[in-house]
Design an enzyme around this catalytic site. Sequence first.
Site, PDB file in Angstrom:
ATOM      1  N   HIS A 141       0.757  -1.652  -0.002  1.00 27.28           N
ATOM      2  CA  HIS A 141      -0.141   0.134  -0.191  1.00 27.28           C
ATOM      3  C   HIS A 141       0.414   1.620  -0.121  1.00 27.28           C
ATOM      4  O   HIS A 141       1.736   1.907   0.775  1.00 27.28           O
ATOM      5  CB  HIS A 141      -0.999  -0.123   1.269  1.00 27.28           C
ATOM      6  CG  HIS A 141      -1.886  -0.991   1.385  1.00 27.28           C
ATOM      7  ND1 HIS A 141      -2.868  -1.557   2.241  1.00 27.28           N
ATOM      8  CD2 HIS A 141      -2.488  -1.593   0.363  1.00 27.28           C
ATOM      9  CE1 HIS A 141      -3.247  -2.533   2.410  1.00 27.28           C
ATOM     10  NE2 HIS A 141      -2.894  -3.002   0.869  1.00 27.28           N
ATOM     11  N   HIS A 230       5.725   6.119  -0.551  1.00 25.34           N
ATOM     12  CA  HIS A 230       6.369   4.853  -0.168  1.00 25.34           C
ATOM     13  C   HIS A 230       5.545   3.254  -0.234  1.00 25.34           C
ATOM     14  O   HIS A 230       4.072   3.791  -0.201  1.00 25.34           O
ATOM     15  CB  HIS A 230       7.461   5.176   0.319  1.00 25.34           C
ATOM     16  CG  HIS A 230       6.743   5.269   1.704  1.00 25.34           C
ATOM     17  ND1 HIS A 230       6.807   6.508   2.538  1.00 25.34           N
ATOM     18  CD2 HIS A 230       6.585   4.348   2.975  1.00 25.34           C
ATOM     19  CE1 HIS A 230       6.364   6.024   4.147  1.00 25.34           C
ATOM     20  NE2 HIS A 230       6.279   4.534   3.599  1.00 25.34           N
TER      21      HIS A 230
END
EC number: 3.1.4.-
Length: 292
Positions: A141, A230
């Site tokens: 995610h 990220h």
Amino acid sequence: MDALRASYGDSSSDSDTDDLSPAAANPGEESTSGKQGKESISLPPPPLSLFDSIGSTGCLDFYSAESVTRVRNFPHVQGNYALHVYIPVFIPLPAKKEIACVLKRVASLVPHLHLVEADISLTILCNDDQKLDHALGREFHISLGRSVPLRVHQINSVLSMLRQKLQLHKRYWIDFNKWEVFVNDDCTRSFLSLEITTSGLSEICKQIDAVNEVYKLHNLPEFYKDPRPHISLVWALGDIRTSLKGAVDGELKKLRAGAGGCVQNRIFTSKFCGIECKIGNKTHKICKLPDE
């Protein structure tokens, strides 16, 4: 209202994607939230059948090898449900092999690393190439907002506003091109991650701004002022950014030297395929793409 509560499962159970400090390489910077209200809990070990679907070696008892105590992102309150808005990402096959190589080297230098979400020891996974490959094939995610508690009466309003602001987006490419170490706000956990610094960064930051608007209208804490999008791969207890970053940088230097310096800056590229929102145990699709 009771039926709505039941559909979202366990209230206020937060995910493994902790709020991560954007000052990954700056241990002197003060975090945005303290330890007040944190609750220490012992999470159950992952199910032994987690990776049974791939050629098991027949030895399953090693999955319960160590007990891990984590700290909740926020206190458990009856009637609250963890909210997480994110872009789902899957690592392509060629990149999985290169990432697995780096993780094996790092795991041999830094103890007590665990796979994100599953809480399985990275050292154990590195002893079985099939299981490590399977683990890296899971969904990761890119967080577009903090993981925060949401009251049951806010759910419909939050979903409606998120869909309104993020309804349509064109597909774009996301480059993951930097290994980085992040630490959560109260320094209880460190994360080894793949950061986005070029292609896709501006689009994701605009989406974060849209999520922030919805959060603000519902008196929810907004995301970091200077976000660093990220995906997190593995985590460890405490603030070990110095040793973890040193191990990663050292191994990457060796890999570049072995390849004669000819190593691509881009680790892998992924196509943006939508935005999802998880509330409690229920996942909602937020963003519709033109070709869907």
